[in-house]
Design a protein around this motif. Structure first.
Motif, PDB file in Angstrom:
ATOM      1  N   ALA A  22       0.778  -1.341  -0.013  1.00 14.73           N
ATOM      2  CA  ALA A  22      -0.115  -0.241  -0.123  1.00 14.73           C
ATOM      3  C   ALA A  22       0.833   1.204   0.017  1.00 14.73           C
ATOM      4  O   ALA A  22       0.609   2.310  -0.704  1.00 14.73           O
ATOM      5  CB  ALA A  22      -0.896  -0.075   1.304  1.00 14.73           C
ATOM      6  N   ASN A  23       1.999   1.291   0.804  1.00 10.41           N
ATOM      7  CA  ASN A  23       2.963   2.484   0.921  1.00 10.41           C
ATOM      8  C   ASN A  23       3.363   2.587  -0.630  1.00 10.41           C
ATOM      9  O   ASN A  23       3.786   3.908  -0.814  1.00 10.41           O
ATOM     10  CB  ASN A  23       3.850   2.305   1.871  1.00 10.41           C
ATOM     11  CG  ASN A  23       3.109   2.347   3.228  1.00 10.41           C
ATOM     12  OD1 ASN A  23       1.981   2.951   3.317  1.00 10.41           O
ATOM     13  ND2 ASN A  23       3.897   1.858   4.361  1.00 10.41           N
ATOM     14  N   LYS A  24       3.777   1.749  -1.112  1.00 11.80           N
ATOM     15  CA  LYS A  24       4.524   1.723  -2.673  1.00 11.80           C
ATOM     16  C   LYS A  24       3.439   2.222  -3.601  1.00 11.80           C
ATOM     17  O   LYS A  24       3.669   3.186  -4.467  1.00 11.80           O
ATOM     18  CB  LYS A  24       5.169   0.517  -3.108  1.00 11.80           C
ATOM     19  CG  LYS A  24       5.835   0.272  -4.293  1.00 11.80           C
ATOM     20  CD  LYS A  24       6.281  -0.950  -4.512  1.00 11.80           C
ATOM     21  CE  LYS A  24       7.002  -1.003  -6.064  1.00 11.80           C
ATOM     22  NZ  LYS A  24       7.513  -2.273  -6.475  1.00 11.80           N
ATOM     23  N   GLU A  25       2.308   1.881  -3.442  1.00 10.85           N
ATOM     24  CA  GLU A  25       1.411   2.296  -4.208  1.00 10.85           C
ATOM     25  C   GLU A  25       0.759   3.729  -3.890  1.00 10.85           C
ATOM     26  O   GLU A  25       0.604   4.491  -5.269  1.00 10.85           O
ATOM     27  CB  GLU A  25       0.053   1.505  -4.278  1.00 10.85           C
ATOM     28  CG  GLU A  25      -1.161   1.777  -5.230  1.00 10.85           C
ATOM     29  CD  GLU A  25      -2.201   0.861  -5.003  1.00 10.85           C
ATOM     30  OE1 GLU A  25      -3.613   1.276  -5.447  1.00 10.85           O
ATOM     31  OE2 GLU A  25      -2.346  -0.226  -4.558  1.00 10.85           O
ATOM     32  N   ASP A  26       0.696   4.393  -2.778  1.00  8.45           N
ATOM     33  CA  ASP A  26       0.363   5.631  -2.369  1.00  8.45           C
ATOM     34  C   ASP A  26       1.495   6.383  -2.189  1.00  8.45           C
ATOM     35  O   ASP A  26       1.344   7.677  -1.900  1.00  8.45           O
ATOM     36  CB  ASP A  26      -0.449   5.702  -1.233  1.00  8.45           C
ATOM     37  CG  ASP A  26      -1.748   4.653  -1.338  1.00  8.45           C
ATOM     38  OD1 ASP A  26      -2.387   4.552  -2.437  1.00  8.45           O
ATOM     39  OD2 ASP A  26      -2.227   4.060  -0.499  1.00  8.45           O
ATOM     40  N   ASP A  27       2.886   5.812  -2.407  1.00  5.65           N
ATOM     41  CA  ASP A  27       3.928   6.696  -2.175  1.00  5.65           C
ATOM     42  C   ASP A  27       4.029   7.444  -0.913  1.00  5.65           C
ATOM     43  O   ASP A  27       4.101   8.494  -0.734  1.00  5.65           O
ATOM     44  CB  ASP A  27       4.233   7.658  -3.221  1.00  5.65           C
ATOM     45  CG  ASP A  27       5.658   8.345  -3.229  1.00  5.65           C
ATOM     46  OD1 ASP A  27       6.416   7.812  -2.619  1.00  5.65           O
ATOM     47  OD2 ASP A  27       5.601   9.466  -3.476  1.00  5.65           O
ATOM     48  N   SER A  28       3.429   6.247   0.353  1.00  4.53           N
ATOM     49  CA  SER A  28       3.650   7.046   1.734  1.00  4.53           C
ATOM     50  C   SER A  28       4.305   5.916   2.586  1.00  4.53           C
ATOM     51  O   SER A  28       4.993   4.987   2.039  1.00  4.53           O
ATOM     52  CB  SER A  28       2.138   7.199   1.918  1.00  4.53           C
ATOM     53  OG  SER A  28       1.406   5.991   2.180  1.00  4.53           O
TER      54      SER A  28
END
Length: 236
Positions: free
Chosen positions: A63-69
């Motif tokens: 999820a962090n990779k997808e949302d850049d977070s």
């Protein structure tokens, strides 16, 4: 060791251990270290906390990779509670099945994606019982078959009536008798609504009537009976 290699990289020592060519060069103490470590890993295979930790890390990274977070994927830790009797079981089932309705992701229980109640309803429409879910076997009796101690119609009626009270666009009360299952479990209407909207906060490690909580505390060697007040107030 082999399971650890499938999910994680393992340690340098465990990698050498599973290699036939490298293992023969290991000292006896090194082999013993790997075997002791493997015992820890085996326990993790049936540890819910470790499973959720591993699952959370995997999802959070994606999820962090997808949302850049950065940060945790879930807001808080999961809760593992023992359901000690039919009252707690029914309340928890309804609580989970109505999650999408409370979150305004679905208008009705039967249109709630990823819920057992929708799965049961779709199977019932074609005269089948879901193979992946515990079946309903009716009221408790002698020679009770293995399954949930309710009937499917009773449970559907229970969830339907409960959903009308917690639906954001239906703030009035439904003027008809309480479902049979509530009368059978001897749970008052207001208490049932509390259970099915605040189940996780009502109990700690276990949920059920006082007598069952006391037995649970005794079996777990606990000096205090957690959830006693909630059980007395909500479950009688």
């Amino acid at each position: 060791v082999y399971i650890d290699r499938l999910l994680y990289k393992g340690t340098l020592l465990s990698q050498r251990y599973i290699s036939p060519n490298l293992r023969k060069d290991l000292h006896e103490t090194q082999i013993k270290t790997v075997e002791l470590t493997a015992e820890v890993w085996r326990k993790r295979l049936f540890d819910i906390s470790w499973f959720m930790r591993a699952l959370n890390e995997y999802i959070a990274r994606a999820a962090n990779k997808e949302d850049d977070s950065t940060g945790h994927f879930w807001e808080g830790r999961f809760k593992s509670q023992a359901l000690l009797d039919e009252s707690a079981l029914a309340a928890c089932m309804a609580y989970v099945d109505l999650n999408p309705v409370r979150a305004k992701m679905a208008k009705t229980p039967e249109t709630s994606d990823h819920t057992s109640i929708k799965y049961r309803i779709n199977a019932a429409k074609v005269g089948k019982t879901p193979k992946r879910l515990m079946p309903f076997v009716g009221n408790p009796r002698q020679k009770m078959p293995h399954g949930l101690p309710f009937t499917l119609p009773d449970y559907l009626q229970l969830v339907d009536i409960t959903s009308r009270y917690i639906h954001p666009n239906k703030r009035g009360k439904v003027e008809h008798n309480l479902p049979t299952i509530l009368e059978r479990l001897n749970i008052e209407h207001e208490h049932w609504l509390t259970l099915t909207t605040q189940f996780e906060t009502c109990f700690k490690q276990a949920a059920g009537k006082v007598i069952h909580l006391e037995q649970y505390a005794h079996n777990q060697h606990q000096q205090r009976v957690q959830g006693r007040q909630s059980a007395m107030r909500l479950l009688g």
